[in-house]
Design a protein around this motif. Structure first.
Motif, mmCIF file in Angstrom:
data_model
loop_
_atom_site.group_PDB
_atom_site.id
_atom_site.type_symbol
_atom_site.label_atom_id
_atom_site.label_comp_id
_atom_site.label_asym_id
_atom_site.label_seq_id
_atom_site.Cartn_x
_atom_site.Cartn_y
_atom_site.Cartn_z
ATOM 1 N N PRO A 129 85.273 56.239 68.474
ATOM 2 C CA PRO A 129 84.720 57.591 68.405
ATOM 3 C C PRO A 129 83.505 57.731 69.320
ATOM 4 O O PRO A 129 82.807 56.749 69.584
ATOM 5 N N THR A 130 83.266 58.930 69.802
ATOM 6 C CA THR A 130 82.092 59.166 70.643
ATOM 7 C C THR A 130 80.817 59.192 69.814
ATOM 8 O O THR A 130 79.733 58.981 70.345
ATOM 9 N N CYS A 131 80.963 59.429 68.507
ATOM 10 C CA CYS A 131 79.816 59.444 67.589
ATOM 11 C C CYS A 131 80.245 58.789 66.282
ATOM 12 O O CYS A 131 81.351 59.028 65.797
ATOM 13 N N ILE A 132 79.374 57.963 65.695
ATOM 14 C CA ILE A 132 79.735 57.267 64.451
ATOM 15 C C ILE A 132 78.937 57.757 63.243
ATOM 16 O O ILE A 132 78.920 57.104 62.206
ATOM 17 N N LYS A 133 78.317 58.918 63.360
ATOM 18 C CA LYS A 133 77.527 59.455 62.242
ATOM 19 C C LYS A 133 78.358 59.676 60.990
ATOM 20 O O LYS A 133 77.880 59.457 59.883
ATOM 21 N N LYS A 134 79.597 60.119 61.140
ATOM 22 C CA LYS A 134 80.415 60.491 59.984
ATOM 23 C C LYS A 134 81.398 59.410 59.550
ATOM 24 O O LYS A 134 82.232 59.645 58.688
ATOM 25 N N ILE A 135 81.302 58.226 60.124
ATOM 26 C CA ILE A 135 82.208 57.135 59.745
ATOM 27 C C ILE A 135 81.734 56.530 58.426
ATOM 28 O O ILE A 135 80.547 56.316 58.211
ATOM 29 N N ASN A 136 82.677 56.238 57.562
ATOM 30 C CA ASN A 136 82.392 55.734 56.221
ATOM 31 C C ASN A 136 82.252 54.209 56.234
ATOM 32 O O ASN A 136 83.155 53.485 55.835
ATOM 33 N N PHE A 137 81.100 53.714 56.686
ATOM 34 C CA PHE A 137 80.842 52.269 56.722
ATOM 35 C C PHE A 137 80.383 51.784 55.354
ATOM 36 O O PHE A 137 79.723 52.501 54.613
ATOM 37 N N SER A 138 80.736 50.543 55.042
ATOM 38 C CA SER A 138 80.393 49.947 53.751
ATOM 39 C C SER A 138 79.656 48.629 53.960
ATOM 40 O O SER A 138 79.882 47.929 54.951
ATOM 41 N N LYS A 139 78.824 48.278 53.019
ATOM 42 C CA LYS A 139 78.145 46.983 53.054
ATOM 43 C C LYS A 139 79.054 45.873 52.530
ATOM 44 O O LYS A 139 78.741 44.702 52.651
ATOM 45 N N GLU A 140 80.197 46.248 51.938
ATOM 46 C CA GLU A 140 81.207 45.277 51.498
ATOM 47 C C GLU A 140 82.006 44.863 52.730
ATOM 48 O O GLU A 140 82.864 45.603 53.197
ATOM 49 N N THR A 141 81.722 43.689 53.247
ATOM 50 C CA THR A 141 82.261 43.314 54.554
ATOM 51 C C THR A 141 83.392 42.292 54.527
ATOM 52 O O THR A 141 83.973 42.014 55.569
ATOM 53 N N LEU A 142 83.722 41.744 53.384
ATOM 54 C CA LEU A 142 84.808 40.771 53.330
ATOM 55 C C LEU A 142 86.117 41.413 53.763
ATOM 56 O O LEU A 142 86.355 42.597 53.487
ATOM 57 N N PRO A 143 86.971 40.659 54.435
ATOM 58 C CA PRO A 143 88.286 41.203 54.793
ATOM 59 C C PRO A 143 89.053 41.620 53.540
ATOM 60 O O PRO A 143 88.955 40.985 52.490
ATOM 61 N N ILE A 144 89.790 42.710 53.668
ATOM 62 C CA ILE A 144 90.607 43.211 52.552
ATOM 63 C C ILE A 144 92.063 42.927 52.895
ATOM 64 O O ILE A 144 92.564 43.350 53.924
ATOM 65 N N TYR A 145 92.738 42.215 52.007
ATOM 66 C CA TYR A 145 94.128 41.851 52.229
ATOM 67 C C TYR A 145 95.019 42.766 51.411
ATOM 68 O O TYR A 145 94.979 42.751 50.200
ATOM 69 N N ASN A 146 95.827 43.555 52.079
ATOM 70 C CA ASN A 146 96.665 44.544 51.406
ATOM 71 C C ASN A 146 98.095 44.084 51.165
ATOM 72 O O ASN A 146 98.833 44.758 50.492
ATOM 73 N N LEU A 147 98.483 42.970 51.743
ATOM 74 C CA LEU A 147 99.845 42.480 51.532
ATOM 75 C C LEU A 147 99.887 41.583 50.302
ATOM 76 O O LEU A 147 98.939 40.846 50.023
ATOM 77 N N PRO A 148 100.995 41.624 49.565
ATOM 78 C CA PRO A 148 101.133 40.704 48.434
ATOM 79 C C PRO A 148 101.277 39.263 48.920
ATOM 80 O O PRO A 148 101.678 39.018 50.046
ATOM 81 N N ALA A 149 100.985 38.325 48.047
ATOM 82 C CA ALA A 149 101.133 36.905 48.392
ATOM 83 C C ALA A 149 102.600 36.603 48.667
ATOM 84 O O ALA A 149 103.490 37.163 48.038
ATOM 85 N N VAL A 150 102.826 35.699 49.604
ATOM 86 C CA VAL A 150 104.217 35.346 49.970
ATOM 87 C C VAL A 150 104.742 34.314 49.003
ATOM 88 O O VAL A 150 104.104 33.412 48.620
#
Length: 150
Positions: A129-150
């Motif tokens: 984006p040309t501006c990041i004022k409205k981006i929803n950044f979080s202090k929770e920085t760990l990777p989020i895994y959305n796939l189920p375990a294999v």
């Protein structure tokens, strides 16, 4: 303040440098995140007084997310830089994101599901984006895994 935004969940790797939330420099790099981040950040840290690093922590290439997280977290700890994260859908107009095989991550009502695409689905490229004022950044920085375990 100088901020850096890293979108490593697809190729090309996108990195933006922002001053007062406005884009001042853009990098589009083809290759592996593990090869590209160290070289580029060596240059960025030499040329800018970075106060904050933001990165995409979900969904997308898990290896790229893990590599980016470990690398960026290490830089932030060693240089006393703030680290934030956000969702990849913020940068591709909420378009489906490649998951595994022929499946995609789909954001429906802020719930991420993994499914095959509808026939008329539109896949959009990631963009800084040309501006990041409205981006929803979080202090929770760990990777989020959305796939189920294999």
């Amino acid at each position: 303040m100088i901020e850096v935004l890293v979108i490593s969940i697809s190729n090309p790797l996108l990195i933006g440098v922002y001053k007062n939330k406005e884009l001042i420099k853009e990098y589009k790099l083809e290759g592996k995140t593990s090869d590209l981040l160290p070289t580029l950040f060596k240059e960025l840290l030499k040329n800018y007084n970075i106060g904050k690093i933001n990165y995409v922590n979900s969904p997308g290439s898990y290896m790229a997310i893990k590599v980016a997280y470990v690398f960026l977290k290490t830089i932030c700890i060693s240089k006393d830089i703030e680290l934030n994260a956000c969702n990849g859908f913020e940068f591709n107009e909420n378009s489906p994101i490649k998951a595994l095989g022929k499946k995609y991550f789909i954001n429906e009502n802020n719930k991420i599901k993994v499914d095959f695409l509808e026939k008329d689905s539109i896949i959009r490229d990631f963009k800084l984006p040309t501006c990041i004022k409205k981006i929803n950044f979080s202090k929770e920085t760990l990777p989020i895994y959305n796939l189920p375990a294999v």
